[in-house]
Scaffold this active site. Structure first.
Site, PDB file in Angstrom:
ATOM      1  N   LYS A   1     131.279  76.165  74.897  1.00 59.57           N
ATOM      2  CA  LYS A   1     132.166  77.323  75.110  1.00 59.57           C
ATOM      3  C   LYS A   1     132.227  77.758  76.581  1.00 59.57           C
ATOM      4  O   LYS A   1     133.250  78.253  77.033  1.00 59.57           O
ATOM      5  CB  LYS A   1     131.725  78.496  74.237  1.00 59.57           C
ATOM      6  CG  LYS A   1     131.948  78.243  72.747  1.00 59.57           C
ATOM      7  CD  LYS A   1     131.571  79.451  71.905  1.00 59.57           C
ATOM      8  CE  LYS A   1     131.659  79.096  70.431  1.00 59.57           C
ATOM      9  NZ  LYS A   1     131.380  80.244  69.554  1.00 59.57           N
TER      10      LYS A   1
ATOM     11  N   ASP B   1     136.118  84.860  68.879  1.00 60.84           N
ATOM     12  CA  ASP B   1     134.873  85.269  68.199  1.00 60.84           C
ATOM     13  C   ASP B   1     134.723  86.793  68.237  1.00 60.84           C
ATOM     14  O   ASP B   1     134.295  87.399  67.252  1.00 60.84           O
ATOM     15  CB  ASP B   1     133.642  84.659  68.893  1.00 60.84           C
ATOM     16  CG  ASP B   1     133.521  83.166  68.645  1.00 60.84           C
ATOM     17  OD1 ASP B   1     133.916  82.702  67.561  1.00 60.84           O
ATOM     18  OD2 ASP B   1     133.022  82.454  69.546  1.00 60.84           O
TER      19      ASP B   1
HETATM   20  N1  LIG Z   1     129.559  83.286  61.635  1.00 64.62           N
HETATM   21  C1  LIG Z   1     130.044  82.789  62.758  1.00 64.62           C
HETATM   22  O1  LIG Z   1     131.247  82.590  62.904  1.00 64.62           O
HETATM   23  C2  LIG Z   1     129.116  82.474  63.893  1.00 64.62           C
HETATM   24  C3  LIG Z   1     129.668  82.224  65.155  1.00 64.62           C
HETATM   25  C4  LIG Z   1     128.802  81.933  66.212  1.00 64.62           C
HETATM   26  C5  LIG Z   1     127.417  81.885  65.983  1.00 64.62           C
HETATM   27  N2  LIG Z   1     126.924  82.129  64.736  1.00 64.62           N
HETATM   28  C6  LIG Z   1     125.455  82.117  64.521  1.00 64.62           C
HETATM   29  O2  LIG Z   1     124.869  82.989  65.470  1.00 64.62           O
HETATM   30  C7  LIG Z   1     123.560  82.520  65.831  1.00 64.62           C
HETATM   31  C8  LIG Z   1     123.408  82.507  67.353  1.00 64.62           C
HETATM   32  O3  LIG Z   1     124.305  81.598  67.951  1.00 64.62           O
HETATM   33  P1  LIG Z   1     124.408  81.513  69.560  1.00 64.62           P
HETATM   34  O4  LIG Z   1     125.500  80.552  69.831  1.00 64.62           O
HETATM   35  O5  LIG Z   1     124.480  82.884  70.124  1.00 64.62           O
HETATM   36  O6  LIG Z   1     123.008  80.837  69.929  1.00 64.62           O
HETATM   37  P2  LIG Z   1     122.248  80.817  71.347  1.00 64.62           P
HETATM   38  O7  LIG Z   1     123.186  81.092  72.457  1.00 64.62           O
HETATM   39  O8  LIG Z   1     121.458  79.562  71.326  1.00 64.62           O
HETATM   40  O9  LIG Z   1     121.217  82.080  71.241  1.00 64.62           O
HETATM   41  C9  LIG Z   1     120.182  82.086  70.308  1.00 64.62           C
HETATM   42  C10 LIG Z   1     119.483  83.439  70.315  1.00 64.62           C
HETATM   43  O10 LIG Z   1     118.576  83.451  69.216  1.00 64.62           O
HETATM   44  C11 LIG Z   1     117.272  83.780  69.704  1.00 64.62           C
HETATM   45  N3  LIG Z   1     116.296  83.113  68.860  1.00 64.62           N
HETATM   46  C12 LIG Z   1     116.285  81.810  68.494  1.00 64.62           C
HETATM   47  N4  LIG Z   1     115.258  81.576  67.662  1.00 64.62           N
HETATM   48  C13 LIG Z   1     114.616  82.753  67.494  1.00 64.62           C
HETATM   49  C14 LIG Z   1     113.478  83.153  66.745  1.00 64.62           C
HETATM   50  N5  LIG Z   1     112.774  82.290  65.985  1.00 64.62           N
HETATM   51  N6  LIG Z   1     113.092  84.447  66.796  1.00 64.62           N
HETATM   52  C15 LIG Z   1     113.802  85.319  67.545  1.00 64.62           C
HETATM   53  N7  LIG Z   1     114.872  85.020  68.285  1.00 64.62           N
HETATM   54  C16 LIG Z   1     115.278  83.734  68.259  1.00 64.62           C
HETATM   55  C17 LIG Z   1     117.251  83.346  71.141  1.00 64.62           C
HETATM   56  O11 LIG Z   1     116.252  84.065  71.824  1.00 64.62           O
HETATM   57  P3  LIG Z   1     115.587  83.504  73.217  1.00 64.62           P
HETATM   58  O12 LIG Z   1     116.537  83.919  74.308  1.00 64.62           O
HETATM   59  O13 LIG Z   1     114.279  84.219  73.285  1.00 64.62           O
HETATM   60  O14 LIG Z   1     115.457  82.022  73.063  1.00 64.62           O
HETATM   61  C18 LIG Z   1     118.679  83.747  71.574  1.00 64.62           C
HETATM   62  O15 LIG Z   1     118.754  85.128  71.840  1.00 64.62           O
HETATM   63  C19 LIG Z   1     123.413  81.138  65.183  1.00 64.62           C
HETATM   64  O16 LIG Z   1     122.635  81.306  64.010  1.00 64.62           O
HETATM   65  C20 LIG Z   1     124.831  80.756  64.818  1.00 64.62           C
HETATM   66  O17 LIG Z   1     124.845  79.933  63.661  1.00 64.62           O
HETATM   67  C21 LIG Z   1     127.749  82.424  63.697  1.00 64.62           C
END
Ligand SMILES: NC(=O)c1ccc[n+]([C@@H]2O[C@H](COP(=O)([O-])OP(=O)(O)OC[C@H]3O[C@@H](n4cnc5c(N)ncnc54)[C@H](OP(=O)(O)O)[C@@H]3O)[C@@H](O)[C@H]2O)c1
Length: 262
Positions: A63, A99
């Site tokens: 993205k 989004d």
């Molecule tokens: N429904 C939808 O349309 C939609 C759209 C987009 C994303 N999502 C979901 O949203 C989530 C995040 O996506 P993203 O693209 O933002 O991911 P990302 O940029 O990789 O960010 C992941 C975040 O999760 C935190 N994290 C990961 N594992 C963790 C744990 N065990 N305990 C606490 N914090 C944790 C990370 O913290 P750190 O900084 O400390 O590593 C970071 O803040 C995913 O589950 C994705 O499937 C859903």
């Protein structure tokens, strides 16, 4: 025929093709939407043009590269620094982030939200925080690691990591971490989560299709809650409107929801 795709890595699991093709079929649009596995995000514009696409969606991890490679960025995307939608217009690639508005649409069935807390500080949290900022929703962001918080501070959010968190009352708590996606983790240590849930009305998990440990706790604490299905659906519906230059009807939205769940 107009061609569309979703770029990602991995992309095999994506439900966007079945959702978007169901939408195209329901309005008899002469188009087809497929998946494109893309290794190198910096090549996105080149591949988009080679494939002679009318439009595309972009998912993890491309993205930000998609944002950098667009000819023009519209709407909230320029503040978010990431885009999930490309449209070809007059030989230019115009980029949007659907989004953020998709997430806001998914919140509509909750009551009024004036104050919210976002768990996590990744790409999704950025889109949500910018949408909240636009809607004048007072926002706190709490994340496991400190280094991702600077963006949110600059946006005007309160920020905290786990060790210096002080709980307030919130209308809404959003889990935007990937905790609970493929594991049974809570997005914060349990005592922090319980503190937040006992001071909040609504809970939203961006993860869809399962009752995550976060949502299980929200249920236990009697919050109104929902998972991320509508967020995925509405980002797709808004992208569909841009792809086809049409306005989504209830029938179209239901066709896309059926496609998503097929
Ligand atoms: N429904 C939808 O349309 C939609 C759209 C987009 C994303 N999502 C979901 O949203 C989530 C995040 O996506 P993203 O693209 O933002 O991911 P990302 O940029 O990789 O960010 C992941 C975040 O999760 C935190 N994290 C990961 N594992 C963790 C744990 N065990 N305990 C606490 N914090 C944790 C990370 O913290 P750190 O900084 O400390 O590593 C970071 O803040 C995913 O589950 C994705 O499937 C859903």
């Amino acid at each position: 025929m107009d061609n569309f795709t979703i770029f990602g890595n991995p992309v095999e699991h994506s439900k966007s093709p079945q959702m978007q093709n169901a939408g195209l079929k329901s309005i008899n649009y002469n188009g087809f939407y497929d998946k494109t596995h893309l290794e190198d995000g910096t090549k996105i514009k080149e591949v988009f043009l080679q494939k002679n696409l009318k439009g595309a969606n972009i998912t993890v991890p491309h993205k930000e590269d998609a944002f950098k490679n667009a000819d023009e960025v519209k709407g909230l995307a320029s503040k978010i620094g990431a885009v999930n939608t490309y449209i070809k217009q007059d030989n230019k690639i115009i980029a949007y982030n659907t989004d953020a508005p998709g997430f806001m649409k998914a919140l509509e069935e909750f009551g009024e939200v004036k104050k919210a807390i976002i768990l996590g500080a990744g790409g999704t949290a950025k889109a949500i925080a910018v949408a909240f900022n636009e809607a004048n929703i007072e926002t706190t962001v709490i994340n496991r690691s400190k280094n991702r918080l600077e963006y949110f501070e600059k946006l005007g959010c309160k920020t905290s990591s786990w060790n210096n968190f002080s709980c307030e009352t919130y209308d809404l708590v959003v889990n935007s971490t990937s905790a609970g996606l493929k594991d049974d983790n809570y997005p914060t240590p349990l005592e922090i989560l319980e503190d937040i849930l006992s001071n909040s009305k609504y809970a939203f998990d961006c993860i869809y299709g399962k009752l995550t440990p976060f949502l299980q706790k929200a249920k236990e604490y009697n919050l109104s809650y929902k998972d991320g299905e509508d967020m995925l659906l509405y980002q797709g519906v808004i992208a569909f409107e841009l792809f086809t230059n049409t306005k989504a009807t209830k029938e179209l939205i239901e066709a896309m929801r059926e496609g998503l769940n097929a």
